[in-house]
Write a protein that holds these residues in place. Structure first.
Motif, PDB file in Angstrom:
ATOM      1  N   VAL A 131       1.242  -0.931   0.097  1.00  0.00           N
ATOM      2  CA  VAL A 131      -0.339   0.344   0.277  1.00  0.00           C
ATOM      3  C   VAL A 131       0.526   1.718  -0.568  1.00  0.00           C
ATOM      4  O   VAL A 131       1.714   1.199   1.019  1.00  0.00           O
ATOM      5  N   VAL A 132       1.006   1.766  -1.089  1.00  0.00           N
ATOM      6  CA  VAL A 132       2.054   2.731  -1.079  1.00  0.00           C
ATOM      7  C   VAL A 132       1.196   4.252  -0.840  1.00  0.00           C
ATOM      8  O   VAL A 132      -0.254   4.479  -1.105  1.00  0.00           O
ATOM      9  N   THR A 133       1.435   4.984   0.648  1.00  0.00           N
ATOM     10  CA  THR A 133       0.600   6.067   0.711  1.00  0.00           C
ATOM     11  C   THR A 133       1.269   7.072   0.773  1.00  0.00           C
ATOM     12  O   THR A 133       0.913   8.759   1.288  1.00  0.00           O
ATOM     13  N   ARG A 134       3.178   7.551   0.255  1.00  0.00           N
ATOM     14  CA  ARG A 134       3.581   9.028   0.706  1.00  0.00           C
ATOM     15  C   ARG A 134       4.217   8.528  -0.817  1.00  0.00           C
ATOM     16  O   ARG A 134       4.874   7.122  -1.713  1.00  0.00           O
ATOM     17  N   ASP A 135       5.153   9.599  -1.230  1.00  0.00           N
ATOM     18  CA  ASP A 135       5.243   9.809  -3.202  1.00  0.00           C
ATOM     19  C   ASP A 135       7.055   9.327  -2.638  1.00  0.00           C
ATOM     20  O   ASP A 135       7.930   9.020  -1.899  1.00  0.00           O
ATOM     21  N   ILE A 136       7.497   8.308  -3.288  1.00  0.00           N
ATOM     22  CA  ILE A 136       8.672   7.507  -3.657  1.00  0.00           C
ATOM     23  C   ILE A 136       9.266   8.600  -4.363  1.00  0.00           C
ATOM     24  O   ILE A 136       9.266   8.736  -6.114  1.00  0.00           O
ATOM     25  N   THR A 137      10.815   8.890  -4.123  1.00  0.00           N
ATOM     26  CA  THR A 137      12.010   9.514  -4.309  1.00  0.00           C
ATOM     27  C   THR A 137      12.590   8.888  -5.344  1.00  0.00           C
ATOM     28  O   THR A 137      13.780  10.045  -5.618  1.00  0.00           O
ATOM     29  N   GLN A 138      13.807   7.546  -4.861  1.00  0.00           N
ATOM     30  CA  GLN A 138      14.495   7.102  -4.104  1.00  0.00           C
ATOM     31  C   GLN A 138      13.979   5.690  -5.493  1.00  0.00           C
ATOM     32  O   GLN A 138      13.377   5.310  -4.610  1.00  0.00           O
ATOM     33  N   PRO A 139      14.956   6.082  -6.833  1.00  0.00           N
ATOM     34  CA  PRO A 139      14.450   4.566  -7.287  1.00  0.00           C
ATOM     35  C   PRO A 139      15.077   3.179  -6.291  1.00  0.00           C
ATOM     36  O   PRO A 139      16.045   3.444  -5.275  1.00  0.00           O
ATOM     37  N   GLY A 140      14.330   2.095  -6.306  1.00  0.00           N
ATOM     38  CA  GLY A 140      14.391   1.156  -5.004  1.00  0.00           C
ATOM     39  C   GLY A 140      13.297  -0.365  -5.230  1.00  0.00           C
ATOM     40  O   GLY A 140      12.251  -0.454  -5.907  1.00  0.00           O
TER      41      GLY A 140
END
Length: 164
Positions: A131-140
């Motif tokens: 469940v993605v609840t926040r921005d993702i700014t780093q590849p991974g």
């Protein structure tokens, strides 16, 4: 008893070259890039943009205000959400209360993941059921509820995926 029956199917869709769609689907008012694949039982709503070379697997739901970059993979049963119930309940069709979601290029989302309105950078893998609840700014690679970074992707992986 009266019943209101609406049939959508495929309506007002902009298709790129060599797109494959497996029916039954509900696609309306969206744009699908060159070489993409849309599996059965998928709904993609108006205003959504799907990039080039994407694969959207069966039973996935992509609501309004979603943008998906190039070379992305959306596995089976992935749900995108644009209504956060900010006022304590559903927005009731009031699009001014909805928020947008943006996926970069080379993003893979595992089966049955749920994405709230977020922005996800290039070169990200989202694990099944996350469940993605926040921005993702780093590849991974991200997994869990809420989704958290498990490990970064090696630079060589990111560089080789960019040159495809």
């Amino acid at each position: 008893m009266s019943v209101l029956y609406k049939q959508v199917g495929i309506k007002d869709v902009t298709f790129g070259e060599q797109v494959v769609v497996v029916e039954p689907v509900n696609l309306y008012g969206c744009s699908i890039g060159d070489g993409s694949f849309i599996g059965p039982f998928v709904e993609i709503q108006k205003g959504v943009t799907i990039g080039k070379g994407c694969r959207i697997q069966s039973h996935s739901f992509i609501c309004e205000l979603v943008s998906i970059g190039d070379s992305c993979f959306i596995a089976h049963g992935v749900m995108f959400v644009n209504d956060l119930f900010a006022s304590g309940g559903p927005a009731g069709g009031d699009a001014t209360k909805w928020k947008s979601t943006r996926l970069g290029n080379h993003v893979s989302v595992g089966s049955h993941a749920t994405l709230l309105p977020v922005s996800i950078c290039d070169h990200v893998v989202i694990g099944a059921g996350a469940v993605v609840t926040r921005d993702i700014t780093q590849p991974g690679i991200y997994a869990g509820n809420p989704a958290r970074l498990l490990r970064s992707l090696p630079e060589s992986t990111v560089d080789s995926a960019t040159s495809l």
